[in-house]
Write an enzyme that holds these catalytic residues in place. Structure first.
Site, PDB file in Angstrom:
ATOM      1  CE  LYS A 200      -1.644   3.061   1.866  1.00 49.28           C
ATOM      2  NZ  LYS A 200      -1.386   4.468   1.396  1.00 49.28           N
ATOM      3  CB  CYS A 308      13.354   9.235   7.625  1.00 51.95           C
ATOM      4  SG  CYS A 308      14.369   7.942   6.930  1.00 51.95           S
ATOM      5  CD  GLU A 409       9.768  13.775  10.681  1.00 50.26           C
ATOM      6  OE1 GLU A 409       8.630  13.365  10.951  1.00 50.26           O
ATOM      7  OE2 GLU A 409      10.585  13.108  10.032  1.00 50.26           O
TER       8      GLU A 409
HETATM    9  P1  NAD Z   1       2.501   9.283   6.776  1.00 54.09           P
HETATM   10  O1  NAD Z   1       2.638   8.680   8.121  1.00 54.09           O
HETATM   11  O2  NAD Z   1       1.565  10.403   6.589  1.00 54.09           O
HETATM   12  O3  NAD Z   1       2.042   8.156   5.715  1.00 54.09           O
HETATM   13  C1  NAD Z   1       2.686   6.919   5.633  1.00 54.09           C
HETATM   14  C2  NAD Z   1       1.681   5.878   5.156  1.00 54.09           C
HETATM   15  O4  NAD Z   1       0.632   5.769   6.110  1.00 54.09           O
HETATM   16  C3  NAD Z   1       1.043   6.225   3.816  1.00 54.09           C
HETATM   17  O5  NAD Z   1       0.955   5.058   3.036  1.00 54.09           O
HETATM   18  C4  NAD Z   1      -0.326   6.750   4.221  1.00 54.09           C
HETATM   19  O6  NAD Z   1      -1.323   6.489   3.253  1.00 54.09           O
HETATM   20  C5  NAD Z   1      -0.623   5.989   5.492  1.00 54.09           C
HETATM   21  N1  NAD Z   1      -1.466   6.757   6.421  1.00 54.09           N
HETATM   22  C6  NAD Z   1      -1.474   8.107   6.597  1.00 54.09           C
HETATM   23  N2  NAD Z   1      -2.371   8.454   7.528  1.00 54.09           N
HETATM   24  C7  NAD Z   1      -2.942   7.309   7.979  1.00 54.09           C
HETATM   25  C8  NAD Z   1      -3.928   7.014   8.955  1.00 54.09           C
HETATM   26  N3  NAD Z   1      -4.517   7.978   9.677  1.00 54.09           N
HETATM   27  N4  NAD Z   1      -4.266   5.725   9.164  1.00 54.09           N
HETATM   28  C9  NAD Z   1      -3.674   4.743   8.460  1.00 54.09           C
HETATM   29  N5  NAD Z   1      -2.737   4.964   7.510  1.00 54.09           N
HETATM   30  C10 NAD Z   1      -2.360   6.224   7.275  1.00 54.09           C
HETATM   31  O7  NAD Z   1       3.985   9.667   6.294  1.00 54.09           O
HETATM   32  P2  NAD Z   1       4.419  10.489   4.987  1.00 54.09           P
HETATM   33  O8  NAD Z   1       4.052  11.918   5.154  1.00 54.09           O
HETATM   34  O9  NAD Z   1       4.002   9.773   3.771  1.00 54.09           O
HETATM   35  O10 NAD Z   1       6.009  10.321   5.087  1.00 54.09           O
HETATM   36  C11 NAD Z   1       6.831  11.179   5.839  1.00 54.09           C
HETATM   37  C12 NAD Z   1       7.113  10.593   7.211  1.00 54.09           C
HETATM   38  O11 NAD Z   1       7.719   9.317   7.085  1.00 54.09           O
HETATM   39  C13 NAD Z   1       8.103  11.431   8.002  1.00 54.09           C
HETATM   40  O12 NAD Z   1       7.660  11.473   9.336  1.00 54.09           O
HETATM   41  C14 NAD Z   1       9.399  10.653   7.879  1.00 54.09           C
HETATM   42  O13 NAD Z   1      10.327  10.856   8.932  1.00 54.09           O
HETATM   43  C15 NAD Z   1       8.894   9.257   7.881  1.00 54.09           C
HETATM   44  N6  NAD Z   1       9.866   8.346   7.312  1.00 54.09           N
HETATM   45  C16 NAD Z   1      10.557   7.548   8.171  1.00 54.09           C
HETATM   46  C17 NAD Z   1      11.509   6.687   7.677  1.00 54.09           C
HETATM   47  C18 NAD Z   1      12.287   5.802   8.597  1.00 54.09           C
HETATM   48  O14 NAD Z   1      13.019   4.970   8.099  1.00 54.09           O
HETATM   49  N7  NAD Z   1      12.156   5.914   9.903  1.00 54.09           N
HETATM   50  C19 NAD Z   1      11.764   6.643   6.298  1.00 54.09           C
HETATM   51  C20 NAD Z   1      11.025   7.469   5.450  1.00 54.09           C
HETATM   52  C21 NAD Z   1      10.067   8.326   5.971  1.00 54.09           C
END
Ligand code: NAD
Length: 525
Positions: A200, A308, A409
């Protein structure tokens, strides 16, 4: 968004598996699901817009999968599992090698899809494909990685051996910032181990995942082993609640990671959920300031700070501070910002208008709470791209830990400089932060570096390396609020996450031997 759908006959594979849909006039591409080896429109009547962040224009819409769509993907993966899990290691490895060759050959196409939907510059998008490929290359070694253990004669005539088996259907839920690499942290290892996979991806830049699905099919992966279902919370919750999904890998923001871990584990699944970050780089007075400033700027402004492992806070220690701020300011002003498709650009836009406004709001808050804006990225316009989601490189000096700009962040091209008296105070600052993804130190002192590496509560550490992303044959993961669950992704921990162990204790008694069965607990003879 409700959509009026007009299907084209046999939409085919991307870009042919896009249908074209009328939304209030202009035709836009519809990004479909990939289930059981083909693109499908599924049943959902909801879509989300996909923008080109450089122009600010909507360029596609993506389906938001229903429970039925996710159910269909899980069912396809479930049907494919018995045969794929029994496919020999050498055959699985051959498919992985073929996939590796195809991704390598089509890297440019994948990178262009990423740039057009994410905004990052093309060279950076190519770099992300390359880092994903390295995980595929790691997974090509699956026959070696799955070797078990054997102990001969653990008791008289008794041998013990162990091996690992795949889990079944596993799922990956991924963020927008690495639409190819982060899924590739997961599925090459999961599939090599004999699992079948439901991805997903982020709904903001969904097209790269479909290109990868197409390449899997070309590589000879049986239908149903790799599926893509687009969507939002509805799709995610369906995955988390499905009794047919054995494990979930998640990468995204901390609140969602925590939620995924709680709901997934409550439903009995194995879950690894990687969250957000606030990465600090400490600069000691004995560091080479020019070297540190070059690397700080690249780590803070590369990919517009949407990594990240981006450096968000520079901790300038003692007398280093003024020189570091001045040198970083010079680099920030010199960053070439523009469309990711322009070869001269070093930094592109951020992903959405909302992200742009949030980042600008945090810079405002930093200023009003007392930080000094030494390089200001607000009001930044790129000629010819006036509607793009740009934020210029920004440096804030004299940031303190109570400020919003420090506590949140930012995930944008903003570097906060925090001043610290000595290395121990700097280490304490890193450890007081709730996140623990990555951190770095710039120094010429081996003693200070060693104190730092042993003292910080962080999963990935760089010594004169600002973005210490481990290679594919190590595992990637943070500590504290940057990871929920106990296994990091890819590398040896990835293999462990996607398999479970069997330990066999066996004997082949000679028919004439007297039985030694006994009612006490078995002990070695
Ligand atoms: P996000 O948490 O908004 O979304 C990630 C995934 O979760 C997406 O597929 C999204 O559709 C889903 N999602 C979003 N809201 C949801 C909800 N309420 N319920 C269920 N699923 C939901 O993250 P983003 O904005 O796409 O990515 C950026 C974030 O990811 C930053 O915080 C970054 O630090 C983090 N990140 C972390 C790593 C790591 O390795 N730790 C790597 C890349 C990105």
């Amino acid at each position: 968004m409700e959509r009026k759908r007009r299907h084209e006959p046999d939409a085919g594979v991307f870009p042919r598996h896009a249908t074209h849909t009328e939304i209030g006039g202009p035709f836009v591409r519809t990004v479909q699901h990939w289930i059981a080896g083909k693109a499908t429109a599924g049943t959902a009547d909801r879509t989300a817009p996909v923008f080109n962040p450089a122009t600010g224009a909507q360029q596609a819409e993506v389906l938001l999968g229903s429970q039925a769509d996710v159910g269909a993907a899980i069912a396809a993966a479930g049907e494919a599992f018995p045969e794929w899990s029994q496919t020999s290691l050498t055959k699985r490895a051959k498919v992985l090698f073929a996939f590796r060759e195809l991704v390598n050959a089509r890297a440019q196409e994948i990178a262009e899809l990423i740039t057009d939907e994410h905004g990052k510059v093309l060279s950076d998008a190519l770099g992300e494909v390359q880092r994903g490929l390295e995980v595929v290359e790691f997974a090509c070694g699956i026959p070696q990685l799955l070797k078990g253990e054997y102990s001969d004669q653990v008791s008289a005539g008794v041998d013990t051996y162990s091996f690992r088996e795949p889990l079944g259907v596993v799922a990956g839920i991924t963020p927008f910032n690495f639409p190819a690499m982060v899924p590739m942290w997961m599925f090459p290892v999961a599939i090599a181990c004999g699992n079948t996979f439901v991805l997903k991806p982020s709904e903001r830049d969904p097209s790269a995942s479909l290109k990868l699905a197409e390449l899997w099919r070309e590589a000879g992966l049986p239908d149903g082993v790799f599926n893509v279902v687009h969507g939002d919370k509805v799709a995610v919750d369906t995955i988390l609640d499905s009794p047919d999904v054995a494990a979930v890998s998640f990468v995204g923001s901390t609140p969602i990671a925590r939620y995924i871990h709680q709901r997934g584990t409550a439903n009995g699944k194995r879950v690894q959920a990687l969250g957000g970050a606030k990465n600090h780089a400490i600069v000691l007075p004995d560091a080479d300031v020019e070297f540190a400033a070059d690397h700080l700027a690249a780590a803070a402004f590369g990919s517009a700070g949407e990594r990240c492992m981006a450096i968000s806070a520079a901790v300038a220690v003692g007398s280093a501070a003024d020189a570091v701020v001045e040198a970083v300011n010079d680099r920030a002003r010199a960053v070439r910002v523009g469309s990711g498709r322009d070869a001269a650009s070093e930094m592109g836009p951020v992903v959405t208008r909302e992200a742009q406004q949030r980042i600008l709001g945090l810079i405002d808050a930093g200023e009003s709470q007392g930080a000094k804006v030494t390089v200001d990225g607000r009001g930044f316009a790129v000629p010819g791209y006036e509607d793009g989601f740009f934020v210029g490189p920004t440096v804030l000096d004299r940031v303190t830990t109570e400020m919003d700009v420090y506590q949140q962040e930012i995930f944008g091209p903003v570097l906060s400089v925090v001043r610290s008296d000595d290395v121990d105070q700097a280490i304490a600052l890193v450890n007081a932060n709730p996140y623990g993804n990555g951190t770095a130190i710039f120094t010429s002192s081996g003693e200070a570096a060693r104190r730092f590496q042993r003292g910080v509560h962080v999963g990935m550490i760089g010594i004169n390396v600002p973005v210490p992303v481990p290679m594919a044959f190590y595992s990637f993961g943070g500590w504290k609020d940057s990871l929920f669950g106990d296994k990091h992704v890819h590398g040896p921990e990835g293999v462990s996450f996607y398999t479970r162990a069997k330990v066999v204790t066996a004997r082949w008694p000679h028919v004439s031997h007297a039985s030694d069965a006994s009612f006490h607990f078995p002990t070695s003879k």
